[in-house]
Write an enzyme that holds these catalytic residues in place. Sequence first.
Site, short mmCIF file in Angstrom:
data_model
loop_
_atom_site.label_atom_id
_atom_site.label_comp_id
_atom_site.label_asym_id
_atom_site.label_seq_id
_atom_site.Cartn_x
_atom_site.Cartn_y
_atom_site.Cartn_z
N GLY A 13 0.84 -1.21 0.00
CA GLY A 13 0.00 0.00 0.00
C GLY A 13 0.86 1.24 0.00
O GLY A 13 1.81 1.36 0.76
N VAL A 143 1.70 2.97 6.44
CA VAL A 143 0.80 3.80 7.23
C VAL A 143 0.38 3.09 8.50
O VAL A 143 -0.07 3.71 9.46
CB VAL A 143 -0.48 4.20 6.44
CG1 VAL A 143 -0.14 5.12 5.28
CG2 VAL A 143 -1.27 3.00 5.97
N ASP A 144 0.53 1.76 8.52
CA ASP A 144 0.08 0.99 9.68
C ASP A 144 0.99 1.12 10.89
O ASP A 144 0.63 0.72 11.99
CB ASP A 144 -0.05 -0.50 9.31
CG ASP A 144 -1.13 -0.72 8.27
OD1 ASP A 144 -2.10 0.06 8.28
OD2 ASP A 144 -1.00 -1.63 7.44
N ARG A 192 -6.37 -2.29 10.06
CA ARG A 192 -7.07 -3.56 10.15
C ARG A 192 -6.71 -4.30 11.44
O ARG A 192 -7.56 -4.96 12.04
CB ARG A 192 -6.67 -4.41 8.92
CG ARG A 192 -7.67 -5.46 8.53
CD ARG A 192 -8.80 -4.90 7.69
NE ARG A 192 -9.85 -5.89 7.45
CZ ARG A 192 -11.15 -5.63 7.47
NH1 ARG A 192 -11.58 -4.40 7.72
NH2 ARG A 192 -12.03 -6.56 7.24
N GLU A 247 -11.13 0.66 11.15
CA GLU A 247 -11.83 -0.30 10.29
C GLU A 247 -11.74 -1.72 10.85
O GLU A 247 -12.57 -2.57 10.54
CB GLU A 247 -11.24 -0.28 8.87
CG GLU A 247 -9.77 -0.66 8.83
CD GLU A 247 -9.19 -0.73 7.41
OE1 GLU A 247 -9.94 -0.84 6.45
OE2 GLU A 247 -7.95 -0.66 7.30
N TYR A 297 -8.87 5.71 1.04
CA TYR A 297 -7.59 6.11 0.44
C TYR A 297 -7.28 7.59 0.61
O TYR A 297 -6.12 7.98 0.50
CB TYR A 297 -7.59 5.79 -1.07
CG TYR A 297 -7.50 4.33 -1.42
CD1 TYR A 297 -6.88 3.41 -0.57
CD2 TYR A 297 -8.03 3.84 -2.60
CE1 TYR A 297 -6.80 2.06 -0.90
CE2 TYR A 297 -7.95 2.50 -2.94
CZ TYR A 297 -7.33 1.61 -2.09
OH TYR A 297 -7.23 0.29 -2.43
N LEU A 298 -8.33 8.41 0.81
CA LEU A 298 -8.07 9.83 0.98
C LEU A 298 -7.03 10.08 2.07
O LEU A 298 -6.21 10.99 1.95
CB LEU A 298 -9.36 10.58 1.33
CG LEU A 298 -10.19 11.16 0.18
CD1 LEU A 298 -10.41 10.18 -0.94
CD2 LEU A 298 -11.53 11.69 0.68
#
Lengths: 419, 419
Positions: A13, A143-144, A192, A247, A297-298
């Site tokens: 990602g 990003v995680d 997640r 999420e 995605y923003l």
Amino acid sequence: MAKHNAFYAQSGGVTAVINASACGVIEACRRHSDRIGHLYAGHNGIIGALLEDLIDTNQESEEAISALRHTPGGAFGSCRYKLKSIETHRTEYERLIEVFKAHDIRYFFYNGGGDSADTCLKVSQLSETMGYPLTAIHVPKTVDNDLPITDNSPGFGSVAKYVATSTREAALDIESMCSTSTKVFILEVMGRHAGWIAAAGALSGESPQQAPHLIIFPEIAFDREKVMARIDEAVKSHGFCVLVVSEGAQYADGTFLTDSGSTDAFGHKQLGGVAPTLASMVKEDLGYKYHWAVADYLQRAARHIASKTDVDQAYAVGEAAVELALAGQNSMMPAIKRVSDTPYEWKIEPAPLSEIANHEKFMPRDYISEDGLYISEAGRRYLAPLILGEDFPPFENGLPKVAKLKKARVDRKLAQFEL
Amino acid sequence: MAKHNAFYAQSGGVTAVINASACGVIEACRRHSDRIGHLYAGHNGIIGALLEDLIDTNQESEEAISALRHTPGGAFGSCRYKLKSIETHRTEYERLIEVFKAHDIRYFFYNGGGDSADTCLKVSQLSETMGYPLTAIHVPKTVDNDLPITDNSPGFGSVAKYVATSTREAALDIESMCSTSTKVFILEVMGRHAGWIAAAGALSGESPQQAPHLIIFPEIAFDREKVMARIDEAVKSHGFCVLVVSEGAQYADGTFLTDSGSTDAFGHKQLGGVAPTLASMVKEDLGYKYHWAVADYLQRAARHIASKTDVDQAYAVGEAAVELALAGQNSMMPAIKRVSDTPYEWKIEPAPLSEIANHEKFMPRDYISEDGLYISEAGRRYLAPLILGEDFPPFENGLPKVAKLKKARVDRKLAQFEL
């Protein structure tokens, strides 16, 4: 000293700042043109190496490369393609070495998360057993924020800034209307398995007395009664309630909230959308008027509101990767080491890939408040510096300018390869 | 000249720049302190006037008022409260006049959309029949851009810039991953009845060959087959497809796509979410991997990416309202008049409220492409200037700073009033 070529690929990602790392790698290679001839980028990540689909970054202008620093997404293409185990899929690894050999590539820079760190390690091990001298360096990105050893992962700070900023702005909107309109606002963010991104929402306020009034982490089993009671309490105290929800929010048995059995018009299970699921619960249990947003995605593309700290770190790990490689350090990753919280200071330190591959870093329980619905002071201390500083891109006609690359392909030298 | 007080209220859905209009009104009143004594703001809009819940803006520091220019939301509170018809609910109008009389309020500034223009007109008419000298000026605001006469409505340009920027950024993300991951991305934006906001997404690219590849307007009957064919075509040509869809997307019979009968786990009709509804169709008809985002309040609160043109215009209409009132112009609205497209030039011209109240401005059909799935050149010419210029707020600790108001209340002089 002998001059050889290098290879760079983006993996998994993408983020708002992965191209800043690319910029760091490319500019550092150019500074060492006495030792690095061409820097080839894989088109669509590692697939580009397997298919011998290489972009010659030397053909790009200085200006285009410099613009990568403020361009979101993955400029050379990324992929979700995990190399399988070396035992069962040895041909893939051998193909990589074959391509590297054909193009005199002796430096391998792989820009990704945990899976890519593992691939990078395997490639470096295989090159050793195959007797091909390759220096493999992993450039961290996700990003995680789940890479170990490094204090934080480039990419995370900018999502954190986007989420905290959006929460603050939306909260002002809800607050001003709550007497006669929406009382509950739910912002769904990524994460997640780990609540790092949701946690960043808390930076919008100073305590749960300010928006966001609560945060729903994947690490904390979702307790509907408790969450609804807290929402009700916030509405009664402040007139409104803002929630940031990951999420990955899940029940004690590991079922995601989004697996709650919603069906669409065709009887299909509705995919995604923990925010609308929670909104339904609010309506059902409390009857409040609600609104919800799903940033999707923003959030990870929002280069316009990137954290300067994040951009600087993303560039620095890219640059450091090249320096490490040239210093003969193999199978390493430049990690970010926090030197102090206030004022925030950091430096780059190399970490061996063997300690990074296949280790996920979860959010420490003590970064979450005792009741599980907010961050702790320790969590705030960790998160706060990562969003510091602005680094607005240049604008043209009212919109952020982005890098325009030629992506000149390198002539193929080998037979075709089937993925 | 005699000195009297003034009243200002915010009405309806707030925007990223409605406080810039408040700033314009307040600073103009302060410059005319010889004629305007106190400027009172209604707490929660017109409800504040009805309940005699008034905020004395004179108690706020210059610094706090100036910070309104970069603070989203409605700083004094807004409301969704439509005054009913003067025939059946005369007491409400009389109460307003009574409150204005009690506090020597002779200037009424009402900052809102079409409904508020109507209220403003009625208040001004009643003051005349009741013999109370009140000058009523409407200050335009609405993200929906549906006010007539004025070339555009303050609030719209900033949402437009947010949507175009977010589309461009997210498109780069999807493009870089599409070889192995998401192929279709759907961004849902506001606009229940008009496609102005969705149309702004098209500014992200230069033609439907660039993202967004199509736009779904509420004005154009949704034709599933046609839309799916176009998505498929984009995926086949470019490897991915980005859509911007208006929340008001509807079938030829006026049924919203979101009324398509989705039910949640409790058997309730799922509210909102045209993006997930469309995503289900993509999965059903084309089988492509998709992602979707719903920007919701984030879009209209995103002051951090406001259009400078919009901020300037919002301030200018606030300022002009005061000048008009002092010039004795009653029942008017300062409208924005476009002088030229390129270079973009505009000026303020007063327009009579009777021509504004109860007229909705829809998007002209010729702003939409012939096939109904993109904007036309005329549409682009209209939209492009509205997002020009950046006006970043000041940041502190990595987050946008917002105005902190005292909101000192004015002593009540009248008996309580029941809404």
